[in-house]
Scaffold this motif. Structure first.
Motif, PDB file in Angstrom:
ATOM      1  N   PHE A  19      45.056  28.864  42.946  1.00 15.35           N
ATOM      2  CA  PHE A  19      43.545  28.937  42.761  1.00 15.35           C
ATOM      3  C   PHE A  19      43.032  30.000  43.344  1.00 15.35           C
ATOM      4  O   PHE A  19      43.571  30.479  44.644  1.00 15.35           O
ATOM      5  N   ALA A  20      42.201  30.691  42.692  1.00 13.50           N
ATOM      6  CA  ALA A  20      41.516  31.909  43.436  1.00 13.50           C
ATOM      7  C   ALA A  20      39.927  31.909  42.748  1.00 13.50           C
ATOM      8  O   ALA A  20      39.574  31.399  41.907  1.00 13.50           O
ATOM      9  N   GLN A  21      39.166  32.384  43.859  1.00 13.31           N
ATOM     10  CA  GLN A  21      37.877  32.762  43.189  1.00 13.31           C
ATOM     11  C   GLN A  21      37.604  34.486  43.222  1.00 13.31           C
ATOM     12  O   GLN A  21      37.846  34.993  44.386  1.00 13.31           O
ATOM     13  N   LEU A  22      37.041  34.874  42.315  1.00 14.41           N
ATOM     14  CA  LEU A  22      36.905  36.081  41.926  1.00 14.41           C
ATOM     15  C   LEU A  22      35.502  36.567  41.791  1.00 14.41           C
ATOM     16  O   LEU A  22      34.865  35.932  41.179  1.00 14.41           O
ATOM     17  N   THR A  23      35.188  38.003  41.935  1.00 13.56           N
ATOM     18  CA  THR A  23      33.866  38.529  41.536  1.00 13.56           C
ATOM     19  C   THR A  23      33.994  39.745  41.406  1.00 13.56           C
ATOM     20  O   THR A  23      35.046  40.567  41.727  1.00 13.56           O
ATOM     21  N   GLY A  24      33.205  40.546  41.013  1.00 15.52           N
ATOM     22  CA  GLY A  24      32.950  41.983  40.926  1.00 15.52           C
ATOM     23  C   GLY A  24      33.515  42.827  39.682  1.00 15.52           C
ATOM     24  O   GLY A  24      33.489  44.132  39.607  1.00 15.52           O
ATOM     25  N   ARG A  25      33.637  42.101  38.623  1.00 15.30           N
ATOM     26  CA  ARG A  25      33.925  42.630  37.355  1.00 15.30           C
ATOM     27  C   ARG A  25      33.235  42.148  36.375  1.00 15.30           C
ATOM     28  O   ARG A  25      32.472  41.388  36.546  1.00 15.30           O
ATOM     29  N   LEU A  26      33.167  42.738  35.253  1.00 15.12           N
ATOM     30  CA  LEU A  26      32.323  42.430  33.860  1.00 15.12           C
ATOM     31  C   LEU A  26      33.240  42.246  32.869  1.00 15.12           C
ATOM     32  O   LEU A  26      34.039  43.083  32.581  1.00 15.12           O
TER      33      LEU A  26
ATOM     34  N   TYR B 260      47.508  39.568  39.385  1.00 13.02           N
ATOM     35  CA  TYR B 260      47.082  41.119  38.887  1.00 13.02           C
ATOM     36  C   TYR B 260      46.055  40.836  37.745  1.00 13.02           C
ATOM     37  O   TYR B 260      46.457  39.971  37.014  1.00 13.02           O
ATOM     38  N   CYS B 261      45.168  41.834  37.925  1.00 13.53           N
ATOM     39  CA  CYS B 261      44.217  41.685  36.805  1.00 13.53           C
ATOM     40  C   CYS B 261      44.200  43.118  36.042  1.00 13.53           C
ATOM     41  O   CYS B 261      44.151  44.259  37.037  1.00 13.53           O
ATOM     42  N   ASP B 262      44.189  43.234  34.830  1.00 17.32           N
ATOM     43  CA  ASP B 262      44.350  44.502  34.127  1.00 17.32           C
ATOM     44  C   ASP B 262      45.490  45.244  34.877  1.00 17.32           C
ATOM     45  O   ASP B 262      45.208  46.456  34.738  1.00 17.32           O
ATOM     46  N   GLY B 263      46.654  44.758  35.255  1.00 15.21           N
ATOM     47  CA  GLY B 263      47.864  45.527  35.603  1.00 15.21           C
ATOM     48  C   GLY B 263      47.681  46.333  37.078  1.00 15.21           C
ATOM     49  O   GLY B 263      48.431  46.721  37.618  1.00 15.21           O
ATOM     50  N   ASN B 264      46.469  45.719  37.835  1.00 16.87           N
ATOM     51  CA  ASN B 264      46.462  46.125  39.005  1.00 16.87           C
ATOM     52  C   ASN B 264      46.603  44.746  40.019  1.00 16.87           C
ATOM     53  O   ASN B 264      45.768  43.814  39.790  1.00 16.87           O
ATOM     54  N   TRP B 265      46.898  45.146  41.172  1.00 14.85           N
ATOM     55  CA  TRP B 265      47.348  44.137  42.195  1.00 14.85           C
ATOM     56  C   TRP B 265      45.904  43.669  42.793  1.00 14.85           C
ATOM     57  O   TRP B 265      44.862  44.280  42.813  1.00 14.85           O
ATOM     58  N   VAL B 266      45.506  42.414  42.835  1.00 14.38           N
ATOM     59  CA  VAL B 266      44.393  41.707  43.420  1.00 14.38           C
ATOM     60  C   VAL B 266      44.636  41.084  44.588  1.00 14.38           C
ATOM     61  O   VAL B 266      43.800  40.952  45.645  1.00 14.38           O
ATOM     62  N   ALA B 267      45.379  40.230  44.446  1.00 12.66           N
ATOM     63  CA  ALA B 267      45.672  39.242  45.762  1.00 12.66           C
ATOM     64  C   ALA B 267      47.036  38.710  45.800  1.00 12.66           C
ATOM     65  O   ALA B 267      47.656  38.603  44.903  1.00 12.66           O
ATOM     66  N   ASP B 268      47.582  38.353  47.136  1.00 14.21           N
ATOM     67  CA  ASP B 268      48.880  37.626  47.073  1.00 14.21           C
ATOM     68  C   ASP B 268      48.857  36.730  48.274  1.00 14.21           C
ATOM     69  O   ASP B 268      47.882  36.682  48.995  1.00 14.21           O
TER      70      ASP B 268
ATOM     71  N   ALA C 162      39.099  39.228  45.011  1.00 18.21           N
ATOM     72  CA  ALA C 162      39.397  37.799  45.259  1.00 18.21           C
ATOM     73  C   ALA C 162      38.934  37.343  46.716  1.00 18.21           C
ATOM     74  O   ALA C 162      39.407  38.170  47.761  1.00 18.21           O
ATOM     75  N   LYS C 163      38.507  36.239  46.952  1.00 18.54           N
ATOM     76  CA  LYS C 163      38.296  35.845  48.294  1.00 18.54           C
ATOM     77  C   LYS C 163      39.650  35.536  48.999  1.00 18.54           C
ATOM     78  O   LYS C 163      39.853  35.783  50.232  1.00 18.54           O
ATOM     79  N   THR C 164      40.250  34.785  48.199  1.00 21.14           N
ATOM     80  CA  THR C 164      41.790  34.523  48.472  1.00 21.14           C
ATOM     81  C   THR C 164      42.543  34.005  47.485  1.00 21.14           C
ATOM     82  O   THR C 164      42.059  33.519  46.674  1.00 21.14           O
ATOM     83  N   LEU C 165      44.036  33.667  47.583  1.00 20.70           N
ATOM     84  CA  LEU C 165      44.788  33.066  46.703  1.00 20.70           C
ATOM     85  C   LEU C 165      45.156  31.838  47.406  1.00 20.70           C
ATOM     86  O   LEU C 165      45.864  31.702  48.623  1.00 20.70           O
TER      87      LEU C 165
ATOM     88  N   GLN D  90      35.789  40.692  29.592  1.00 16.41           N
ATOM     89  CA  GLN D  90      37.067  39.919  29.621  1.00 16.41           C
ATOM     90  C   GLN D  90      38.249  40.740  30.308  1.00 16.41           C
ATOM     91  O   GLN D  90      38.255  41.955  30.209  1.00 16.41           O
ATOM     92  N   VAL D  91      38.973  39.838  31.374  1.00 21.61           N
ATOM     93  CA  VAL D  91      39.971  40.723  32.378  1.00 21.61           C
ATOM     94  C   VAL D  91      41.133  40.042  31.801  1.00 21.61           C
ATOM     95  O   VAL D  91      41.253  38.683  32.253  1.00 21.61           O
ATOM     96  N   PRO D  92      42.358  40.631  31.435  1.00 25.20           N
ATOM     97  CA  PRO D  92      43.586  40.066  31.541  1.00 25.20           C
ATOM     98  C   PRO D  92      44.165  39.872  32.888  1.00 25.20           C
ATOM     99  O   PRO D  92      43.966  40.720  33.783  1.00 25.20           O
ATOM    100  N   PHE D  93      44.861  38.803  32.968  1.00 28.42           N
ATOM    101  CA  PHE D  93      45.574  38.493  34.333  1.00 28.42           C
ATOM    102  C   PHE D  93      46.981  37.827  34.111  1.00 28.42           C
ATOM    103  O   PHE D  93      47.130  37.340  33.204  1.00 28.42           O
ATOM    104  N   VAL D  94      47.826  38.216  35.208  1.00 28.19           N
ATOM    105  CA  VAL D  94      48.873  37.562  35.237  1.00 28.19           C
ATOM    106  C   VAL D  94      49.396  37.168  36.638  1.00 28.19           C
ATOM    107  O   VAL D  94      48.757  37.877  37.492  1.00 28.19           O
ATOM    108  N   LEU D  95      50.310  36.122  36.803  1.00 25.93           N
ATOM    109  CA  LEU D  95      50.527  35.745  38.289  1.00 25.93           C
ATOM    110  C   LEU D  95      52.299  35.827  38.139  1.00 25.93           C
ATOM    111  O   LEU D  95      52.904  35.831  37.234  1.00 25.93           O
TER     112      LEU D  95
END
Length: 128
Positions: free
Chosen positions: A50-57, A114-122, A10-13, A59-64
């Motif tokens: 709002f977030a901008q994300l990259t680096g994955r391919l 969190y994406c796929d249960g992994n922390w991405v940004a806060d 994530a660039k930022t949240l 369908q990716v589940p996410f939760v906030l």
């Protein structure tokens, strides 16, 4: 984290009042903020994460999640949603409206992605 899982970057949240989407991946982010002045407690607020994300391919589940202070106690959470990454180098945008999230008292809160249960940004949020 499971071995071999690629976590999106994530660039930022950002926290904001809203977003306006335009063709060709253009988005206006309206009313950026990092603090809320609450007239009373508990306080309910609707806002956009709002977030901008990259680096994955694929369908990716996410939760906030929102935590109070530095505690691990979750005070608000989104349902599980799905992001679609068409290619690893494509920048995608996430705009999630947090409807009526509750702030029980003044202080510091942390919103986490969190994406796929992994922390991405806060990002922190001061409520006073």
């Amino acid at each position: 984290m499971a071995q071999g899982v690629i976590v999106p970057v994530a660039k930022t949240l950002y926290l904001c009042d809203g977003t306006i989407g335009f063709p060709n991946q253009k988005t206006d982010v309206v009313g950026l903020f990092n603090s809320i002045r609450a007239p009373q407690y508990p306080h309910r607020q609707t806002f956009v994460i709002f977030a901008q994300l990259t680096g994955r391919l694929g369908q990716v589940p996410f939760v906030l999640e929102m935590h109070a202070g530095s505690s691990a106690h979750i005070v608000e959470t989104s349902n599980v949603h799905t992001l679609r990454f068409p290619s690893r180098n494509r920048l995608i945008q996430l705009a999630y409206t947090a409807h009526d999230w509750t702030f029980a008292q003044p202080g510091r809160y942390v919103i986490e992605l969190y994406c796929d249960g992994n922390w991405v940004a806060d990002t922190p949020l001061e409520v006073n």
